[in-house]
Motif scaffolding. Structure first.
Motif, PDB file in Angstrom:
ATOM      1  N   PRO A   4       1.217  16.107  -6.833  1.00  0.00           N
ATOM      2  CA  PRO A   4      -0.030  16.732  -6.885  1.00  0.00           C
ATOM      3  C   PRO A   4      -0.127  17.592  -8.414  1.00  0.00           C
ATOM      4  N   ASP A   5      -1.518  17.898  -8.995  1.00  0.00           N
ATOM      5  CA  ASP A   5      -1.551  18.502 -10.074  1.00  0.00           C
ATOM      6  C   ASP A   5      -0.539  19.822 -10.185  1.00  0.00           C
ATOM      7  N   ASP A   6      -0.605  20.745  -9.502  1.00  0.00           N
ATOM      8  CA  ASP A   6       0.312  22.086  -9.617  1.00  0.00           C
ATOM      9  C   ASP A   6       1.822  21.549  -9.915  1.00  0.00           C
ATOM     10  N   THR A   7       2.346  20.521  -9.090  1.00  0.00           N
ATOM     11  CA  THR A   7       3.867  20.140  -9.559  1.00  0.00           C
ATOM     12  C   THR A   7       3.672  19.289 -10.405  1.00  0.00           C
ATOM     13  N   ALA A  45       0.744  -1.165  -0.235  1.00  0.00           N
ATOM     14  CA  ALA A  45       0.029   0.092   0.065  1.00  0.00           C
ATOM     15  C   ALA A  45       0.835   1.218  -0.091  1.00  0.00           C
ATOM     16  N   GLY A  46       0.276   2.284  -0.643  1.00  0.00           N
ATOM     17  CA  GLY A  46       1.195   3.647  -0.833  1.00  0.00           C
ATOM     18  C   GLY A  46       0.734   4.327   0.498  1.00  0.00           C
ATOM     19  N   SER A  47       1.488   5.494   0.709  1.00  0.00           N
ATOM     20  CA  SER A  47       1.408   6.094   1.756  1.00  0.00           C
ATOM     21  C   SER A  47       0.235   7.306   2.073  1.00  0.00           C
ATOM     22  N   GLY A  48      -0.597   7.366   0.903  1.00  0.00           N
ATOM     23  CA  GLY A  48      -1.428   8.627   0.828  1.00  0.00           C
ATOM     24  C   GLY A  48      -0.828   9.827   0.794  1.00  0.00           C
ATOM     25  N   PRO A  49      -1.120  11.158   0.999  1.00  0.00           N
ATOM     26  CA  PRO A  49      -0.716  12.181   0.884  1.00  0.00           C
ATOM     27  C   PRO A  49       0.469  12.273   1.941  1.00  0.00           C
ATOM     28  N   VAL A  50       1.590  12.789   1.354  1.00  0.00           N
ATOM     29  CA  VAL A  50       2.811  13.170   2.030  1.00  0.00           C
ATOM     30  C   VAL A  50       3.370  14.293   2.230  1.00  0.00           C
ATOM     31  N   ASP A  51       3.228  15.088   2.992  1.00  0.00           N
ATOM     32  CA  ASP A  51       3.987  16.604   3.182  1.00  0.00           C
ATOM     33  C   ASP A  51       5.289  16.244   3.802  1.00  0.00           C
ATOM     34  N   ARG A 101       5.079  18.412  -1.379  1.00  0.00           N
ATOM     35  CA  ARG A 101       3.810  17.471  -1.154  1.00  0.00           C
ATOM     36  C   ARG A 101       3.845  16.566  -2.345  1.00  0.00           C
ATOM     37  N   PHE A 102       3.625  15.256  -1.872  1.00  0.00           N
ATOM     38  CA  PHE A 102       3.243  14.002  -2.969  1.00  0.00           C
ATOM     39  C   PHE A 102       1.731  13.378  -2.609  1.00  0.00           C
ATOM     40  N   GLU A 103       1.108  13.093  -3.505  1.00  0.00           N
ATOM     41  CA  GLU A 103      -0.242  12.386  -3.285  1.00  0.00           C
ATOM     42  C   GLU A 103       0.022  11.106  -2.887  1.00  0.00           C
TER      43      GLU A 103
END
Length: 170
Positions: free
Chosen positions: A107-110, A34-40, A87-89
């Protein structure tokens, strides 16, 4: 330095501090974690163009913000950051056909920044820099659009986890 392959819809070849010659189709997944989900991230990840690479020298390279040393001792001269990726999704590790890979969703912006830069710089290297340290310097084989990356190569599970920690700071 282990070789890397990055997949973003289309297969892209990247190498950690080196060059990969020919991309191959992505293999079928065998084991998924499983992935991490959002990561700051703790420290933003800088993406900087590599301007030149000098082989390992017997004397260390002079300390300068635009001069970095790779794990193999090579000296990388880098250009200005194309952006800070704080940030990564999603970030996750999986095993694909016996090889460990790191999946990263932007994320969309990066993702838009990354897509534009990689489209304009196919065949060039990109320095991934965390807290002033060169983590990887892959070659861009084709534009990375859609924001989904897969870094694969001859990594052990420990090495791919170390790369994941270096990029996320977690």
């Amino acid at each position: 330095m282990p070789k890397l392959i990055v997949v973003a819809g289309l297969l892209l070849a990247l190498t950690a501090c080196g060059k990969e010659s020919t991309p191959t189709p992505p293999p079928a997944s065998q084991t998924t974690q499983a992935g991490s989900g959002p990561v700051d991230v703790n420290v933003p990840v800088e993406m900087r163009p590599v301007l030149s690479v000098d082989p390992p020298a017997q004397t260390p390279a002079p300390a300068a913000p635009d001069v970095l040393t790779g794990k193999d001792g090579s000296t990388y001269r880098v250009g200005p950051s194309i952006g800070d990726f704080g940030r990564f999704e999603n970030v996750g590790v999986e095993q694909v056909d016996g090889r460990w890979v790191l999946n990263i969703e932007l994320p969309d912006d990066t993702a838009a920044i990354f897509a534009t830069w990689t489209a304009e710089n196919v065949g060039k290297q990109l320095a991934i820099v965390v807290d002033g340290e060169l983590v990887s310097a892959p070659e861009i084989a084709s534009a990375i659009t859609g924001g989904a990356l897969q870094i694969a190569g001859s990594f052990t599970q420990k090495e791919i986890r170390e790369l994941e920690r270096a990029i996320t700071g977690k």
